[in-house]
Write a protein that holds these residues in place. Structure first.
Motif, PDB file in Angstrom:
ATOM      1  N   LEU A 123       0.784  50.403  21.509  1.00 47.21           N
ATOM      2  CA  LEU A 123       1.735  51.323  22.119  1.00 47.21           C
ATOM      3  C   LEU A 123       1.513  52.714  21.549  1.00 47.21           C
ATOM      4  CD1 LEU A 123       4.975  49.140  22.061  1.00 47.21           C
ATOM      5  CD2 LEU A 123       3.129  49.193  23.760  1.00 47.21           C
ATOM      6  N   TRP A 124       2.126  53.711  22.177  1.00 46.18           N
ATOM      7  CA  TRP A 124       1.917  55.101  21.763  1.00 46.18           C
ATOM      8  C   TRP A 124       2.226  55.309  20.287  1.00 46.18           C
ATOM      9  CZ3 TRP A 124      -0.462  59.175  23.797  1.00 46.18           C
ATOM     10  CH2 TRP A 124      -0.253  60.408  23.196  1.00 46.18           C
ATOM     11  N   ASN A 125       3.361  54.768  19.825  1.00 48.01           N
ATOM     12  CA  ASN A 125       3.747  55.008  18.426  1.00 48.01           C
ATOM     13  C   ASN A 125       2.913  54.198  17.436  1.00 48.01           C
ATOM     14  OD1 ASN A 125       4.795  52.452  18.761  1.00 48.01           O
ATOM     15  ND2 ASN A 125       6.935  53.047  18.484  1.00 48.01           N
ATOM     16  N   GLN A 126       2.013  53.360  17.937  1.00 40.90           N
ATOM     17  CA  GLN A 126       1.118  52.599  17.066  1.00 40.90           C
ATOM     18  C   GLN A 126      -0.262  53.254  16.960  1.00 40.90           C
ATOM     19  OE1 GLN A 126       1.361  48.919  19.237  1.00 40.90           O
ATOM     20  NE2 GLN A 126       3.019  48.111  17.964  1.00 40.90           N
ATOM     21  N   LEU A 127      -0.465  54.276  17.743  1.00 39.02           N
ATOM     22  CA  LEU A 127      -1.754  54.976  17.719  1.00 39.02           C
ATOM     23  C   LEU A 127      -1.773  56.002  16.597  1.00 39.02           C
ATOM     24  CD1 LEU A 127      -2.175  55.663  21.538  1.00 39.02           C
ATOM     25  CD2 LEU A 127      -3.326  53.883  20.207  1.00 39.02           C
ATOM     26  N   GLY A 128      -2.928  56.224  16.048  1.00 40.46           N
ATOM     27  CA  GLY A 128      -3.083  57.265  15.036  1.00 40.46           C
ATOM     28  C   GLY A 128      -3.819  58.448  15.631  1.00 40.46           C
ATOM     29  N   LEU A 129      -5.035  58.668  15.154  1.00 44.68           N
ATOM     30  CA  LEU A 129      -5.838  59.780  15.659  1.00 44.68           C
ATOM     31  C   LEU A 129      -6.264  59.579  17.105  1.00 44.68           C
ATOM     32  CD1 LEU A 129      -8.072  60.525  12.543  1.00 44.68           C
ATOM     33  CD2 LEU A 129      -6.067  61.786  13.344  1.00 44.68           C
ATOM     34  N   GLU A 130      -6.117  58.332  17.608  1.00 44.35           N
ATOM     35  CA  GLU A 130      -6.442  58.070  19.017  1.00 44.35           C
ATOM     36  C   GLU A 130      -5.614  58.955  19.944  1.00 44.35           C
ATOM     37  OE1 GLU A 130      -8.716  55.892  20.488  1.00 44.35           O
ATOM     38  OE2 GLU A 130      -9.528  55.839  18.454  1.00 44.35           O
ATOM     39  N   ARG A 131      -4.452  59.396  19.484  1.00 45.96           N
ATOM     40  CA  ARG A 131      -3.599  60.249  20.324  1.00 45.96           C
ATOM     41  C   ARG A 131      -4.313  61.543  20.699  1.00 45.96           C
ATOM     42  NH1 ARG A 131       2.336  59.975  17.383  1.00 45.96           N
ATOM     43  NH2 ARG A 131       2.492  57.707  17.260  1.00 45.96           N
ATOM     44  N   TRP A 132      -5.140  62.057  19.782  1.00 48.19           N
ATOM     45  CA  TRP A 132      -5.833  63.306  20.070  1.00 48.19           C
ATOM     46  C   TRP A 132      -6.900  63.107  21.145  1.00 48.19           C
ATOM     47  CZ3 TRP A 132      -3.885  67.762  18.900  1.00 48.19           C
ATOM     48  CH2 TRP A 132      -2.992  67.854  17.841  1.00 48.19           C
ATOM     49  N   LYS A 133      -7.511  61.921  21.193  1.00 42.10           N
ATOM     50  CA  LYS A 133      -8.449  61.630  22.283  1.00 42.10           C
ATOM     51  C   LYS A 133      -7.712  61.617  23.616  1.00 42.10           C
ATOM     52  CE  LYS A 133     -11.748  58.889  19.593  1.00 42.10           C
ATOM     53  NZ  LYS A 133     -12.369  57.544  19.439  1.00 42.10           N
ATOM     54  N   LEU A 134      -6.504  61.053  23.612  1.00 37.80           N
ATOM     55  CA  LEU A 134      -5.713  61.018  24.838  1.00 37.80           C
ATOM     56  C   LEU A 134      -5.237  62.421  25.209  1.00 37.80           C
ATOM     57  CD1 LEU A 134      -3.716  57.749  24.138  1.00 37.80           C
ATOM     58  CD2 LEU A 134      -5.505  58.079  25.843  1.00 37.80           C
ATOM     59  N   PHE A 135      -4.949  63.236  24.202  1.00 42.52           N
ATOM     60  CA  PHE A 135      -4.579  64.632  24.461  1.00 42.52           C
ATOM     61  C   PHE A 135      -5.716  65.351  25.186  1.00 42.52           C
ATOM     62  CE2 PHE A 135      -5.121  69.039  23.095  1.00 42.52           C
ATOM     63  CZ  PHE A 135      -3.935  69.604  23.519  1.00 42.52           C
ATOM     64  N   ARG A 136      -6.943  65.184  24.694  1.00 42.79           N
ATOM     65  CA  ARG A 136      -8.093  65.837  25.327  1.00 42.79           C
ATOM     66  C   ARG A 136      -8.346  65.266  26.726  1.00 42.79           C
ATOM     67  NH1 ARG A 136      -9.591  65.959  19.870  1.00 42.79           N
ATOM     68  NH2 ARG A 136     -10.621  63.923  19.937  1.00 42.79           N
ATOM     69  N   GLN A 137      -8.038  63.993  26.890  1.00 43.90           N
ATOM     70  CA  GLN A 137      -8.171  63.388  28.220  1.00 43.90           C
ATOM     71  C   GLN A 137      -7.173  64.013  29.183  1.00 43.90           C
ATOM     72  OE1 GLN A 137      -7.977  59.056  28.260  1.00 43.90           O
ATOM     73  NE2 GLN A 137      -7.079  59.089  30.302  1.00 43.90           N
ATOM     74  N   ALA A 138      -5.946  64.219  28.727  1.00 44.76           N
ATOM     75  CA  ALA A 138      -4.924  64.835  29.586  1.00 44.76           C
ATOM     76  C   ALA A 138      -5.277  66.283  29.892  1.00 44.76           C
ATOM     77  CB  ALA A 138      -3.552  64.757  28.900  1.00 44.76           C
ATOM     78  N   ARG A 139      -5.882  66.980  28.937  1.00 45.16           N
ATOM     79  CA  ARG A 139      -6.265  68.383  29.148  1.00 45.16           C
ATOM     80  C   ARG A 139      -7.467  68.484  30.066  1.00 45.16           C
ATOM     81  NH1 ARG A 139      -7.837  71.557  23.844  1.00 45.16           N
ATOM     82  NH2 ARG A 139      -9.715  70.288  24.078  1.00 45.16           N
ATOM     83  N   ALA A 140      -8.454  67.621  29.864  1.00 48.41           N
ATOM     84  CA  ALA A 140      -9.656  67.566  30.718  1.00 48.41           C
ATOM     85  C   ALA A 140     -10.321  68.941  30.879  1.00 48.41           C
ATOM     86  CB  ALA A 140      -9.308  66.984  32.079  1.00 48.41           C
ATOM     87  N   ASP A 141     -10.311  69.730  29.830  1.00 50.12           N
ATOM     88  CA  ASP A 141     -10.862  71.083  29.899  1.00 50.12           C
ATOM     89  C   ASP A 141     -11.198  71.499  28.477  1.00 50.12           C
ATOM     90  OD1 ASP A 141     -11.562  73.621  30.750  1.00 50.12           O
ATOM     91  OD2 ASP A 141      -9.500  74.361  30.829  1.00 50.12           O
ATOM     92  N   ASP A 142     -12.386  71.129  28.016  1.00 53.85           N
ATOM     93  CA  ASP A 142     -12.749  71.343  26.624  1.00 53.85           C
ATOM     94  C   ASP A 142     -13.458  72.667  26.390  1.00 53.85           C
ATOM     95  OD1 ASP A 142     -11.644  69.010  25.609  1.00 53.85           O
ATOM     96  OD2 ASP A 142     -13.449  67.832  25.990  1.00 53.85           O
ATOM     97  N   TRP A 143     -13.340  73.135  25.178  1.00 53.07           N
ATOM     98  CA  TRP A 143     -13.997  74.367  24.757  1.00 53.07           C
ATOM     99  C   TRP A 143     -15.456  74.068  24.445  1.00 53.07           C
ATOM    100  CZ3 TRP A 143     -11.899  79.216  24.743  1.00 53.07           C
ATOM    101  CH2 TRP A 143     -10.522  79.276  25.014  1.00 53.07           C
TER     102      TRP A 143
END
Length: 204
Positions: free
Chosen positions: A184-204
């Motif tokens: 679940l979301w609250n069980q994720l650690g640094l994986e959340r940042w991968k999901l953040f970049r997935q939601a952004r879908a626009d990398d530098w």
């Protein structure tokens, strides 16, 4: 679009770009932009506006200005060079900086696009936020910045309406994860940042 680490561009332009794309409390962004007016435009040094002055110019109170400085220190964007002396009416002196790890901050992508909700797939504007451990400077964890990344990856929870209580996209995502036997979301650690970049879908 200017990259914050493009040293061929003036420091002031790179600093203002980073402040603009940061997904943090809006007060931190505004105060960061205002502070630049008091720093050396070439390298961000010699920045010493008083909290009272920044509060007056931005419309925030002094407590909010202090919070912004704590956040900027925690992000590595402001180094306190010297402490002011209140009875001499001297303000703290800061050196504004663009840290090497700026691309790992919660920021908009280079095109400033909307994010894609991980739950429903709709486009939305992410909600910037941050909290800071406002501890004495020498204390462990002082000025550590934290974010609620879920607010940047999922649509805002719907308002409750008469006779209806729609589940939020985050709750729906968690339900799908549970069915799949995944964390679940609250069980994720640094994986959340991968999901953040997935939601952004626009990398530098």
């Amino acid at each position: 679009m200017i990259r914050p680490d493009d040293e061929e561009k003036p420091f002031i332009a790179r600093w203002n770009m980073l402040a603009r794309i940061l997904l943090v409390e809006s007060s931190v962004k505004h105060i960061a932009r205002a502070a630049m007016d008091y720093a050396d435009f070439d390298d961000g040094s010699n920045c010493r506006p008083s909290n009272e002055r920044l509060a007056r110019e931005t419309g925030y109170n002094e407590r909010t200005v202090r919070f912004a400085w704590s956040a900027l220190r925690g992000l590595g964007m402001a180094e306190r060079v010297s402490r002011g002396t209140s009875y001499l009416r001297q303000a703290d002196e800061y050196w504004l900086q663009i840290p090497e790890h700026w691309a790992n901050f919660p920021i908009l992508g280079p095109h400033g696009r909307k994010f894609t909700c991980l739950g429903c797939g709709k486009l939305f504007n992410p909600v910037g936020n941050c909290s800071v451990n406002e501890l004495p400077t020498d204390a462990p964890g002082a000025d550590m910045v934290r974010y609620d990344i879920a607010k940047m990856c999922f649509c805002p929870a719907p308002r409750k309406t008469k006779g209806r209580d729609d589940a939020s996209c985050l709750a729906g995502w968690n339900q799908a994860q549970r069915k799949a036997g995944s964390p679940l979301w609250n069980q994720l650690g640094l994986e959340r940042w991968k999901l953040f970049r997935q939601a952004r879908a626009d990398d530098w």
